[in-house]
Design a protein around this motif. Structure first.
Motif, short mmCIF file in Angstrom:
data_model
loop_
_atom_site.label_atom_id
_atom_site.label_comp_id
_atom_site.label_asym_id
_atom_site.label_seq_id
_atom_site.Cartn_x
_atom_site.Cartn_y
_atom_site.Cartn_z
N HIS A 126 0.83 -1.22 0.00
CA HIS A 126 0.00 0.00 0.00
C HIS A 126 0.86 1.26 0.00
CE1 HIS A 126 -4.28 -1.36 0.72
NE2 HIS A 126 -3.60 -2.50 0.73
N SER A 127 2.03 1.20 0.58
CA SER A 127 2.91 2.37 0.59
C SER A 127 3.86 2.38 -0.60
CB SER A 127 3.72 2.39 1.89
OG SER A 127 4.58 1.26 1.98
N LEU A 128 3.73 1.40 -1.47
CA LEU A 128 4.56 1.29 -2.69
C LEU A 128 6.04 1.14 -2.37
CD1 LEU A 128 2.84 4.05 -4.90
CD2 LEU A 128 2.29 1.61 -4.77
N THR A 129 6.35 0.55 -1.23
CA THR A 129 7.75 0.34 -0.84
C THR A 129 8.19 -1.12 -0.95
OG1 THR A 129 7.13 0.07 1.49
CG2 THR A 129 7.69 2.30 0.75
N ALA A 130 7.31 -2.00 -1.44
CA ALA A 130 7.58 -3.43 -1.40
C ALA A 130 8.85 -3.81 -2.15
CB ALA A 130 6.38 -4.20 -1.96
N LEU A 131 9.12 -3.17 -3.27
CA LEU A 131 10.29 -3.55 -4.05
C LEU A 131 11.59 -3.09 -3.42
CD1 LEU A 131 9.16 -3.17 -7.78
CD2 LEU A 131 9.18 -5.19 -6.30
N GLN A 132 11.51 -2.28 -2.38
CA GLN A 132 12.73 -1.96 -1.64
C GLN A 132 13.23 -3.16 -0.85
OE1 GLN A 132 12.46 1.68 0.64
NE2 GLN A 132 11.13 2.65 -0.90
N TYR A 133 12.35 -4.16 -0.64
CA TYR A 133 12.71 -5.38 0.09
C TYR A 133 12.77 -6.60 -0.81
CZ TYR A 133 10.79 -2.31 3.73
OH TYR A 133 10.51 -1.25 4.54
N HIS A 134 12.00 -6.59 -1.88
CA HIS A 134 11.74 -7.82 -2.63
C HIS A 134 12.99 -8.50 -3.15
CE1 HIS A 134 10.16 -10.58 -5.63
NE2 HIS A 134 10.85 -9.94 -6.56
N TYR A 135 13.88 -7.75 -3.76
CA TYR A 135 14.99 -8.38 -4.49
C TYR A 135 15.87 -9.22 -3.57
CZ TYR A 135 13.52 -5.22 -8.18
OH TYR A 135 12.77 -4.56 -9.12
N GLU A 136 16.09 -8.80 -2.34
CA GLU A 136 16.96 -9.56 -1.44
C GLU A 136 16.18 -10.56 -0.59
OE1 GLU A 136 19.11 -7.04 1.18
OE2 GLU A 136 17.36 -6.52 2.43
N THR A 137 14.85 -10.37 -0.44
CA THR A 137 14.08 -11.27 0.43
C THR A 137 13.35 -12.36 -0.33
OG1 THR A 137 12.10 -9.87 0.39
CG2 THR A 137 13.74 -9.43 2.11
N GLN A 138 13.34 -12.33 -1.66
CA GLN A 138 12.67 -13.38 -2.42
C GLN A 138 13.42 -14.70 -2.24
OE1 GLN A 138 13.04 -12.93 -6.75
NE2 GLN A 138 14.69 -11.44 -6.40
N PRO A 139 12.76 -15.83 -2.51
CA PRO A 139 13.37 -17.13 -2.20
C PRO A 139 14.75 -17.35 -2.81
CG PRO A 139 11.04 -17.41 -2.59
CD PRO A 139 11.34 -15.97 -2.91
N LEU A 140 14.88 -17.20 -4.13
CA LEU A 140 16.18 -17.45 -4.77
C LEU A 140 16.50 -16.31 -5.74
CD1 LEU A 140 16.19 -21.28 -5.60
CD2 LEU A 140 17.41 -20.10 -3.78
N PRO A 141 17.13 -15.25 -5.27
CA PRO A 141 17.47 -14.14 -6.17
C PRO A 141 18.58 -14.54 -7.14
CG PRO A 141 18.38 -13.77 -3.98
CD PRO A 141 17.53 -15.00 -3.88
N THR A 159 15.53 -11.31 -12.38
CA THR A 159 15.91 -11.00 -11.00
C THR A 159 15.56 -12.10 -10.00
OG1 THR A 159 13.80 -9.81 -10.70
CG2 THR A 159 15.72 -8.52 -11.38
N GLY A 160 14.88 -13.15 -10.43
CA GLY A 160 14.51 -14.22 -9.51
C GLY A 160 14.39 -15.55 -10.21
N PRO A 164 21.05 -18.96 -0.07
CA PRO A 164 22.18 -18.27 0.56
C PRO A 164 22.70 -19.01 1.78
CG PRO A 164 20.43 -16.72 0.01
CD PRO A 164 19.87 -18.09 -0.24
N GLY A 165 23.99 -19.03 1.88
CA GLY A 165 24.70 -19.63 3.01
C GLY A 165 26.05 -18.94 3.13
N ASP A 166 26.99 -19.42 2.32
CA ASP A 166 28.31 -18.78 2.24
C ASP A 166 28.13 -17.34 1.75
OD1 ASP A 166 30.87 -17.94 1.73
OD2 ASP A 166 31.38 -19.59 0.37
N LEU A 167 28.64 -16.39 2.53
CA LEU A 167 28.43 -14.98 2.23
C LEU A 167 29.07 -14.55 0.92
CD1 LEU A 167 28.98 -13.42 5.78
CD2 LEU A 167 26.84 -14.17 4.71
N LYS A 168 30.12 -15.25 0.48
CA LYS A 168 30.82 -14.85 -0.72
C LYS A 168 30.34 -15.58 -1.97
CE LYS A 168 35.08 -13.31 1.51
NZ LYS A 168 36.56 -13.39 1.52
N ARG A 169 29.36 -16.46 -1.79
CA ARG A 169 28.87 -17.20 -2.95
C ARG A 169 27.85 -16.35 -3.71
NH1 ARG A 169 25.47 -22.09 -3.79
NH2 ARG A 169 25.00 -22.10 -1.57
N ARG A 170 28.06 -16.22 -4.99
CA ARG A 170 27.19 -15.40 -5.82
C ARG A 170 25.80 -16.02 -5.90
NH1 ARG A 170 27.99 -14.78 -12.26
NH2 ARG A 170 27.06 -16.84 -12.09
N PRO A 171 24.73 -15.23 -5.88
CA PRO A 171 23.39 -15.78 -6.09
C PRO A 171 23.35 -16.52 -7.43
CG PRO A 171 23.25 -13.51 -5.31
CD PRO A 171 24.70 -13.79 -5.60
#
Length: 601
Positions: free
Chosen positions: A302-317, A374-375, A499-506
């Motif tokens: 509703h605040s149109l801010t969802a995509l500020q979170y989506h890219y990193e919080t989606q299941p497999l970016p 992106t996903g 995600p697991g290893d911090l240096k592993r690329r998505p």
């Protein structure tokens, strides 16, 4: 033999010629079409100025018996009685009070504004105003549907032992045994699956491998109707026993599209009814995806801010999601507005004239490409793109296909096929409309038998509801599973893609779907008590199940399983440009606590 009836029209009128081309496609050689500029002398009883005012339909070569010569809307409706299945309008014209004068008024308005209507028609329909054909689009769609099945079956084939095999996380045999104890003889009706014949590892892999082979046959185009019927039965059988691991929206999406594909596959004239059922499926998918976000009341949408979170919080970016996450907030807001415009607006263009429908298809294709970049959403984007293809026609798609690959139309549809589609279409349209209505409210006026029928269609995944990300996740919790032999030193199990290893690329993994990795994302949204399968995963790791270990990237205990296993949860975020330059890491994380207590056999 009597001569064919003749439609006489104004050959100098571009608007008239557009409609003549369309009517010719409907009537074939059953009607002759002649411009009055060259044919008026054949009908001396009709003044030439009358030909300029309206089309005339002569059914007796100008002999002028009663009712043989008609003009205006009456002429058009009489003409359509020579087009199969189009005679209803003439019946309405003659039998429904008020229909005739309204039709004639509409015809006179069109006749008086032909130049403007010609411009508008060319603008909305282009140069192809004649009846559209869909032989090539049907040919290409069925190949894309078979390709989707191929990806789905092969992706399952390599995962089935670890997911639902005898040594897997949720053994199908145990599931079916529990159903048998609870339902008895009703089990076959409530859970229809070929796995009732055998739920062994070999039988389950046979369904997946057999489905893959059938998909190849579908790509070739041999025996299309039985092949697509078997594809549906095989995949439905796996979905029934797949439990949590085959409960994703694209699984039921594939089954609903695959069921319609059975009706679309016969090597006959493409059914307009089935074509529109596919288009309605696309409408429900897209519109529901937007409507459910608004109906959920989620503040991020509703605040149109969802995509500020989506890219990193989606299941497999994907790697591109990392870059998308770095975009400024104003651009994310703008992107959300565009997304809502496409999901809520373009579906209505499905019912618009040809060029507007193409515009709608372009908007939906654009959105699906961005989602895929992106996903990793398995075969969802491919199947949606295939449905968008059905908004086009042969005049456009045919240019892209070599002539030897274009579909053929050897025969008209059989009466049996027409009867089946005519019976199913109203039921499917009603049930699909009901699923959209349920986004906003639960209808209570449905008679019980109708509700039971709709429920049965939903249970078979012939009709389903859709809508991804109704509530946007604003943080990314990741479960890290660790093992130990002494309770002091803990080593992490690395999953293949999450995600697991911090240096592993998505990763880029679609159209393959690593289903355990996906379920780990859902498990992190709750706790292990709400995800019994997760407890089974821990048990299998303590047992050292090779089938389950094959689903993982690394096994830190290659010689023997660990004595203890635990799971901890971290809050993951994408790094920014400065953080990645400094550390080489794609992710950063903060410890949140224990997800699963230390367990042992």
């Amino acid at each position: 033999m009597p001569s064919a009836p003749v439609l006489v029209f104004d050959g100098d009128c571009g608007f008239c010629r557009l409609w003549i081309d369309r009517w010719k496609a409907l009537t074939g050689d059953r009607v002759e079409y002649a411009p009055f500029q060259t044919a008026a002398h054949r009908f001396p009883n009709i003044p030439p100025e009358r030909f300029r005012e309206a089309v005339h339909f002569i059914e007796a070569s100008g002999a002028k018996p009663s009712g043989a010569v008609s003009s205006g809307a009456d002429a058009v409706f009489r003409l359509l009685t020579y087009a199969p299945g189009k005679g209803r309008l003439h019946w309405l014209y003659e039998n429904v009070p008020g229909f005739a004068p309204i039709s004639e008024s509409g015809y006179r308005f069109a006749a008086g504004h032909r130049p403007g209507l010609y411009t508008l028609t060319r603008l909305l329909w282009g140069a192809h105003f004649e009846r559209p054909s869909h032989d090539s689009t049907r040919w290409l769609f069925l190949r894309l549907l078979a390709l989707t099945y191929l990806f789905a079956f092969l992706s399952l084939y390599v995962q089935i032992p670890g997911l639902i095999g005898s040594r897997g996380i949720l053994p199908a045999a145990n599931f079916l045994q529990a159903i048998s104890q609870n339902l008895g003889a009703e089990r076959y009706w409530a859970f229809p699956t070929l796995a009732w014949i055998s739920s062994s590892d070999g039988a389950l892999r046979f369904l997946a491998l057999g489905g893959g082979l059938l998909s190849v046959v579908g790509l070739i185009g041999v025996f299309p109707t039985p092949v697509f019927a078997l594809l549906w039965v095989f995949y439905s059988s796996l979905v029934v026993v797949g439990q949590d691991f085959l409960s994703f929206q694209w699984d039921i999406f594939l089954l609903e599209a695959g069921f319609l594909g059975i009706l679309f596959a016969p090597r006959r004239e493409p059914s307009p009814t089935v074509l529109w059922l596919f288009r309605l499926l696309l409408f429900r998918l897209m519109f529901s995806s937007g409507a459910i976000k608004l109906a959920s009341g989620d503040p991020a949408w509703h605040s149109l801010t969802a995509l500020q979170y989506h890219y990193e919080t989606q299941p497999l970016p994907t790697p591109l999601a990392w870059y998308a996450q770095q975009l400024p907030a104003w651009f994310q807001t703008f992107s959300t507005v565009v997304m809502f415009g496409i999901e809520l607006g373009t579906p209505f263009l499905i019912f618009a004239p040809r060029r507007l429908r193409f515009l709608g298809a372009g908007g939906m294709i654009f959105l699906q490409v961005l989602i895929a970049l992106t996903g990793n959403y398995a075969f969802f984007n491919l199947l949606t793109l295939a449905l968008c293809l059905l908004l086009l026609d042969d005049a456009l798609v045919g240019r892209l296909l070599p002539s030897r690959l274009r579909g053929a139309t050897p025969r008209e549809r059989s009466r049996v096929h027409r009867a089946i589609t005519a019976t199913l279409a109203p039921i499917l349209i009603f049930a699909g409309g009901l699923e959209i209505a349920r986004i906003f409210w639960e209808p209570r006026w449905i008679p019980e038998p109708v509700g039971q029928l709709v429920g049965r269609l939903s249970q078979l995944h012939i009709i389903s509801n859709y809508g991804l990300f109704a509530v946007m996740t604003t943080s990314r919790l990741e479960i890290i599973v660790e093992g130990s032999n002494d309770g002091e030193t803990w080593l992490a199990y690395e999953f293949k893609y999450k995600p697991g290893d911090l240096k592993r690329r998505p990763p880029i993994v679609a159209p393959h779907q690593p289903r355990l990795d996906w379920q780990m994302w859902f498990a992190a949204l709750g706790n292990y008590r709400g995800n019994p399968w997760f407890v089974n995963l821990i048990v299998r790791l303590l047992e050292g199940s090779p089938d389950v270990l094959a689903l993982l990237r690394t096994n830190p205990f290659p010689n023997a399983p660990p004595r203890y296993v635990r799971a901890e949860v971290y809050d993951y975020h994408f790094t920014d440009f400065a953080g990645r330059r400094a550390t080489g890491a794609w992710w950063r994380r903060d410890f949140k606590g224990r997800y699963f207590p230390v367990g042992s056999l």
